[in-house]
Every structure is written in C-alpha cells, then in structure tokens.
Scaffold this motif. Structure first.
Motif, PDB file in Angstrom:
ATOM      1  N   ALA A 172       0.826  -1.207   0.000  1.00 59.13           N
ATOM      2  CA  ALA A 172       0.000   0.000   0.000  1.00 59.13           C
ATOM      3  C   ALA A 172       0.864   1.263   0.000  1.00 59.13           C
ATOM      4  O   ALA A 172       0.569   2.242  -0.700  1.00 59.13           O
ATOM      5  CB  ALA A 172      -0.926  -0.012   1.212  1.00 59.13           C
ATOM      6  N   LEU A 173       1.952   1.253   0.768  1.00 63.53           N
ATOM      7  CA  LEU A 173       2.835   2.421   0.819  1.00 63.53           C
ATOM      8  C   LEU A 173       3.581   2.610  -0.495  1.00 63.53           C
ATOM      9  O   LEU A 173       3.798   3.741  -0.950  1.00 63.53           O
ATOM     10  CB  LEU A 173       3.827   2.273   1.972  1.00 63.53           C
ATOM     11  CG  LEU A 173       3.230   2.366   3.381  1.00 63.53           C
ATOM     12  CD1 LEU A 173       4.241   1.928   4.425  1.00 63.53           C
ATOM     13  CD2 LEU A 173       2.749   3.787   3.662  1.00 63.53           C
ATOM     14  N   MET A 174       3.977   1.506  -1.127  1.00 60.22           N
ATOM     15  CA  MET A 174       4.663   1.609  -2.417  1.00 60.22           C
ATOM     16  C   MET A 174       3.741   2.113  -3.516  1.00 60.22           C
ATOM     17  O   MET A 174       4.202   2.641  -4.534  1.00 60.22           O
ATOM     18  CB  MET A 174       5.243   0.248  -2.807  1.00 60.22           C
ATOM     19  CG  MET A 174       6.403  -0.211  -1.940  1.00 60.22           C
ATOM     20  SD  MET A 174       7.841   0.880  -2.041  1.00 60.22           S
ATOM     21  CE  MET A 174       8.378   0.573  -3.732  1.00 60.22           C
ATOM     22  N   ALA A 175       2.418   1.935  -3.322  1.00 54.39           N
ATOM     23  CA  ALA A 175       1.449   2.383  -4.324  1.00 54.39           C
ATOM     24  C   ALA A 175       1.092   3.859  -4.187  1.00 54.39           C
ATOM     25  O   ALA A 175       0.371   4.392  -5.039  1.00 54.39           O
ATOM     26  CB  ALA A 175       0.179   1.540  -4.232  1.00 54.39           C
ATOM     27  N   VAL A 176       1.575   4.523  -3.141  1.00 51.99           N
ATOM     28  CA  VAL A 176       1.308   5.957  -2.990  1.00 51.99           C
ATOM     29  C   VAL A 176       1.986   6.706  -4.135  1.00 51.99           C
ATOM     30  O   VAL A 176       3.183   6.512  -4.385  1.00 51.99           O
ATOM     31  CB  VAL A 176       1.847   6.465  -1.633  1.00 51.99           C
ATOM     32  CG1 VAL A 176       1.682   7.977  -1.529  1.00 51.99           C
ATOM     33  CG2 VAL A 176       1.124   5.771  -0.489  1.00 51.99           C
ATOM     34  N   PRO A 177       1.251   7.539  -4.876  1.00 52.23           N
ATOM     35  CA  PRO A 177       1.853   8.261  -6.011  1.00 52.23           C
ATOM     36  C   PRO A 177       3.093   9.051  -5.599  1.00 52.23           C
ATOM     37  O   PRO A 177       3.096   9.734  -4.570  1.00 52.23           O
ATOM     38  CB  PRO A 177       0.726   9.193  -6.473  1.00 52.23           C
ATOM     39  CG  PRO A 177      -0.532   8.508  -6.032  1.00 52.23           C
ATOM     40  CD  PRO A 177      -0.184   7.831  -4.736  1.00 52.23           C
ATOM     41  N   ALA A 178       4.128   8.955  -6.410  1.00 50.61           N
ATOM     42  CA  ALA A 178       5.379   9.643  -6.090  1.00 50.61           C
ATOM     43  C   ALA A 178       5.198  11.155  -6.060  1.00 50.61           C
ATOM     44  O   ALA A 178       5.920  11.863  -5.342  1.00 50.61           O
ATOM     45  CB  ALA A 178       6.447   9.254  -7.110  1.00 50.61           C
ATOM     46  N   GLU A 179       4.219  11.668  -6.828  1.00 49.82           N
ATOM     47  CA  GLU A 179       4.001  13.119  -6.837  1.00 49.82           C
ATOM     48  C   GLU A 179       3.612  13.627  -5.457  1.00 49.82           C
ATOM     49  O   GLU A 179       3.993  14.733  -5.067  1.00 49.82           O
ATOM     50  CB  GLU A 179       2.901  13.494  -7.835  1.00 49.82           C
ATOM     51  CG  GLU A 179       3.162  13.060  -9.275  1.00 49.82           C
ATOM     52  CD  GLU A 179       2.768  11.616  -9.508  1.00 49.82           C
ATOM     53  OE1 GLU A 179       1.655  11.197  -9.124  1.00 49.82           O
ATOM     54  OE2 GLU A 179       3.614  10.886 -10.057  1.00 49.82           O
ATOM     55  N   PHE A 180       2.826  12.827  -4.722  1.00 47.67           N
ATOM     56  CA  PHE A 180       2.432  13.238  -3.375  1.00 47.67           C
ATOM     57  C   PHE A 180       3.658  13.459  -2.499  1.00 47.67           C
ATOM     58  O   PHE A 180       3.763  14.444  -1.768  1.00 47.67           O
ATOM     59  CB  PHE A 180       1.540  12.169  -2.737  1.00 47.67           C
ATOM     60  CG  PHE A 180       0.186  12.031  -3.362  1.00 47.67           C
ATOM     61  CD1 PHE A 180      -0.179  12.756  -4.482  1.00 47.67           C
ATOM     62  CD2 PHE A 180      -0.745  11.156  -2.810  1.00 47.67           C
ATOM     63  CE1 PHE A 180      -1.432  12.609  -5.051  1.00 47.67           C
ATOM     64  CE2 PHE A 180      -2.006  11.011  -3.365  1.00 47.67           C
ATOM     65  CZ  PHE A 180      -2.341  11.739  -4.496  1.00 47.67           C
ATOM     66  N   LEU A 181       4.594  12.522  -2.578  1.00 45.38           N
ATOM     67  CA  LEU A 181       5.785  12.604  -1.738  1.00 45.38           C
ATOM     68  C   LEU A 181       6.689  13.744  -2.180  1.00 45.38           C
ATOM     69  O   LEU A 181       7.261  14.463  -1.342  1.00 45.38           O
ATOM     70  CB  LEU A 181       6.530  11.273  -1.786  1.00 45.38           C
ATOM     71  CG  LEU A 181       5.701  10.028  -1.429  1.00 45.38           C
ATOM     72  CD1 LEU A 181       6.556   8.772  -1.502  1.00 45.38           C
ATOM     73  CD2 LEU A 181       5.084  10.172  -0.041  1.00 45.38           C
ATOM     74  N   ARG A 182       6.835  13.896  -3.496  1.00 43.48           N
ATOM     75  CA  ARG A 182       7.684  15.003  -3.990  1.00 43.48           C
ATOM     76  C   ARG A 182       7.109  16.350  -3.591  1.00 43.48           C
ATOM     77  O   ARG A 182       7.858  17.269  -3.222  1.00 43.48           O
ATOM     78  CB  ARG A 182       7.819  14.901  -5.508  1.00 43.48           C
ATOM     79  CG  ARG A 182       8.768  13.804  -5.974  1.00 43.48           C
ATOM     80  CD  ARG A 182       9.194  14.020  -7.418  1.00 43.48           C
ATOM     81  NE  ARG A 182       8.064  13.825  -8.322  1.00 43.48           N
ATOM     82  CZ  ARG A 182       7.794  12.679  -8.942  1.00 43.48           C
ATOM     83  NH1 ARG A 182       8.573  11.627  -8.742  1.00 43.48           N
ATOM     84  NH2 ARG A 182       6.770  12.581  -9.763  1.00 43.48           N
ATOM     85  N   ASN A 183       5.800  16.497  -3.658  1.00 37.97           N
ATOM     86  CA  ASN A 183       5.183  17.764  -3.249  1.00 37.97           C
ATOM     87  C   ASN A 183       5.404  18.032  -1.769  1.00 37.97           C
ATOM     88  O   ASN A 183       5.654  19.167  -1.356  1.00 37.97           O
ATOM     89  CB  ASN A 183       3.679  17.727  -3.558  1.00 37.97           C
ATOM     90  CG  ASN A 183       3.398  17.738  -5.049  1.00 37.97           C
ATOM     91  OD1 ASN A 183       4.240  18.162  -5.849  1.00 37.97           O
ATOM     92  ND2 ASN A 183       2.217  17.283  -5.431  1.00 37.97           N
ATOM     93  N   ALA A 184       5.312  16.976  -0.959  1.00 38.85           N
ATOM     94  CA  ALA A 184       5.546  17.149   0.482  1.00 38.85           C
ATOM     95  C   ALA A 184       6.983  17.571   0.755  1.00 38.85           C
ATOM     96  O   ALA A 184       7.250  18.440   1.588  1.00 38.85           O
ATOM     97  CB  ALA A 184       5.213  15.849   1.210  1.00 38.85           C
ATOM     98  N   ILE A 185       7.928  16.941   0.037  1.00 37.25           N
ATOM     99  CA  ILE A 185       9.339  17.305   0.205  1.00 37.25           C
ATOM    100  C   ILE A 185       9.584  18.736  -0.239  1.00 37.25           C
ATOM    101  O   ILE A 185      10.331  19.502   0.394  1.00 37.25           O
ATOM    102  CB  ILE A 185      10.231  16.321  -0.577  1.00 37.25           C
ATOM    103  CG1 ILE A 185      10.125  14.919   0.031  1.00 37.25           C
ATOM    104  CG2 ILE A 185      11.683  16.783  -0.581  1.00 37.25           C
ATOM    105  CD1 ILE A 185      10.820  13.846  -0.783  1.00 37.25           C
ATOM    106  N   ALA A 186       8.936  19.142  -1.349  1.00 38.04           N
ATOM    107  CA  ALA A 186       9.102  20.509  -1.856  1.00 38.04           C
ATOM    108  C   ALA A 186       8.594  21.550  -0.868  1.00 38.04           C
ATOM    109  O   ALA A 186       9.101  22.679  -0.822  1.00 38.04           O
ATOM    110  CB  ALA A 186       8.370  20.656  -3.188  1.00 38.04           C
ATOM    111  N   LEU A 187       7.613  21.175  -0.067  1.00 38.87           N
ATOM    112  CA  LEU A 187       7.085  22.085   0.943  1.00 38.87           C
ATOM    113  C   LEU A 187       7.941  22.138   2.202  1.00 38.87           C
ATOM    114  O   LEU A 187       7.636  22.879   3.135  1.00 38.87           O
ATOM    115  CB  LEU A 187       5.657  21.665   1.322  1.00 38.87           C
ATOM    116  CG  LEU A 187       4.589  21.858   0.232  1.00 38.87           C
ATOM    117  CD1 LEU A 187       3.272  21.249   0.669  1.00 38.87           C
ATOM    118  CD2 LEU A 187       4.415  23.347  -0.079  1.00 38.87           C
ATOM    119  N   GLY A 188       8.999  21.331   2.228  1.00 40.27           N
ATOM    120  CA  GLY A 188       9.899  21.339   3.375  1.00 40.27           C
ATOM    121  C   GLY A 188       9.409  20.527   4.556  1.00 40.27           C
ATOM    122  O   GLY A 188       9.893  20.706   5.678  1.00 40.27           O
ATOM    123  N   ILE A 189       8.464  19.625   4.320  1.00 38.49           N
ATOM    124  CA  ILE A 189       7.941  18.791   5.409  1.00 38.49           C
ATOM    125  C   ILE A 189       8.988  17.744   5.796  1.00 38.49           C
ATOM    126  O   ILE A 189       9.687  17.196   4.944  1.00 38.49           O
ATOM    127  CB  ILE A 189       6.631  18.106   4.965  1.00 38.49           C
ATOM    128  CG1 ILE A 189       5.577  19.157   4.627  1.00 38.49           C
ATOM    129  CG2 ILE A 189       6.106  17.166   6.036  1.00 38.49           C
ATOM    130  CD1 ILE A 189       4.289  18.591   4.088  1.00 38.49           C
TER     131      ILE A 189
END
Length: 292
Positions: A172-189
């Motif tokens: 389930a975690l591997m199926a999370v879209p990579a865009e979600f994670l990249r956006n979170a990283i871009a926000l400095g989370i």
C-alpha cells in the motif's frame, strides 16, 4: 487497410471477451463454493438447531455436549481475546516494519528485511505451534504457571499475522503516487511529517485490507493455537489462564463426536463463518467509503 485493422482489433476483442468470461466464471464458481460450504454447515448443524433455541449456546451453564450443555461463550471469548490481542500487537509492529522498509532502511537492508518477512509468511502454522510449545510455553511457565495460556496464544498469533500486515502495508505504501511525496518534500515537510500527513492517509485503505485479512487468519487459526493455549473451556481472568478457541475446539473433538455433539461442532463452524462474514462486511463498507 480496413482488413489489416480488423486483423489487429479482432484478436484484442476476442482476448478481452475470453478474459471477461474466465473472470466471470471464476467469480461464479467462488460464490457457489461459499454457498455450498454454508449450506453444508447449516445441514450438519440442523439436528441441534432444529431442536434447541440458539440462545442456549450463550446461556447454558457449561460446555458438556454429551450431557446436553452447549455453552459456547467461553470458547467464543477465548477466540476473540486471542485474535484481538494478537492484532493489537501485530498492527503497530507490522506498520512500523513496512515504514522501515519503505522510508528508513537502505536499499540493501530493505531488500533482505523484506525477504525475511516473506520467509515468515511461508512457515507452516504447525511449526509456529511447535516452537511455541517447546520454547515459549516453558518461558511463560517460569513466569507464571501453567505456561500454556492466552498469552502464549496471543504471542504465537502475533508472529503468524505480523508478516501479512507488514507486506500488505508495504504494498500500500509503495502504491502511494510519487508526486504526493515530492510535493511534500518541496514544501519542506520532515520525513515523519510526510509519512504521517501524506503516505499513511493515502495508503489507509490498503493497510486496512491487510489488517482485515490478518484478523480472518487469526480467527481461523487452529493447530498453532491448539498447541499453546491450554484448551480449557473457561473465561480467562488473566493472560496466564488457559483458553480454548472455536477452531481448536472443532479440531479437538471432531474425531470422536457423534450425534448432537457433532452437530454442535458444526454450529461452532457456523459461528466462525459468521465472524469472517462480519469482517468481509467491514471491508465492503470501507471500500464504499473509499469510492464515496
């Protein structure tokens, strides 16, 4: 050109129709098998269900089928206590293991750790039971006799369902879209903020499905629990008291049961199927909420 186009499209349509037919046939066969199993359980249980009120299975004084006492509540309680206890331990450990593989471990360590978890999935339940009987039960006995107890059943079941929760949560975690994670990283989370606020909510449905699958296995587990739980029909007052589960009760007594005694064991099977159907219904409700 038209002929060539037809030659391209026709095999695709034929393949799709064939696949659709196979899938429909498989679904129908699965439904028929479940229906036949349910009918078989009802028919075999009917000699008792047709004579006594179902309320007696919850109000009789004890479990002595040869004497006409059919109290199933202590056995049901032992089943639920062992399963819920195992889930309470396995859910956080399984999700933590999946998070470690996906977000914290190095690629090499994650690969070998995941293989170890996959290896645990393939171990037969009787091996877990034998380990529990020869190693875990004596250890618990040193802490508090008799050793074969609800606690031993919970710990063995935890080991058995932990890989299921870990691997389904990993998928389930591997199926999370990579865009979600990249956006979170871009926000400095932070990493944990990304996991808590993005990854886990996005993987929620897959993780829940894995938990339900693990719960169904815990409810129906027989040999491992039979070997370590003590198999005494009683309400446990502490974790160190012996218990008996529905599946273990069927395995213990079906070899010599006859008449009404045999029919009551099939009632135990019906009760187990009802519990699994409840889990299936919960899964269906969660799926509807997902698409709502």
């Amino acid at each position: 050109m038209i002929w060539s186009k037809r030659n391209i499209l026709f095999p695709l349509k034929l393949t799709d129709s064939l696949l659709q037919g196979i899938l429909r046939a498989g679904a129908v066969i699965s439904a028929l098998v479940m229906l036949l199993i349910s009918l078989f359980l009802v028919v075999e249980s009917w000699p008792v269900l047709g004579q006594i009120s179902p309320v007696r299975f919850f109000t009789d004084t004890s479990w002595h089928p040869l004497e006409g006492a059919y109290q199933l509540m202590p056995i049901l309680a032992g089943t639920l206590y062992a399963s819920v206890g195992a889930l309470l331990l396995a859910i956080p450990l399984g999700i933590a293991s999946a998070l470690f593989i996906v977000y914290y471990a190095s690629p090499r360590l994650a690969k070998w750790y995941k293989r170890l978890v996959e290896l645990l999935v393939g171990i037969p339940s009787v091996v877990f039971g034998f380990w529990g009987l020869t190693t875990l039960v004596p250890l618990i006995n040193q802490l508090h006799p008799p050793g074969a107890s609800l606690l031993a059943a919970i710990l063995v079941l935890t080991l058995m369902i932990l890989p299921t929760i870990t691997l389904t949560a990993y998928s389930a975690l591997m199926a999370v879209p990579a865009e979600f994670l990249r956006n979170a990283i871009a926000l400095g989370i932070s990493r944990w903020g990304m996991i808590q606020g993005v990854a886990l909510p996005a993987a929620k449905n897959g993780i829940t499905a894995g938990i339900i699958l693990a719960a169904a296995r815990a409810l129906g587990e027989t040999m491992a629990v039979l070997m370590v739980a003590g198999n005494v029909v009683q309400y446990p007052e502490t974790f160190f008291d012996p218990v008996r589960t529905l599946a273990a009760n069927i395995a213990l007594e079906t070899a010599y049961a006859m008449g009404d005694h045999r029919a009551v064991l099939f009632v135990s099977g019906l009760l187990l199927m009802l519990l699994v159907m409840v889990l299936s219904g919960i899964a269906g409700l969660l799926e509807k909420q997902r698409h709502a």
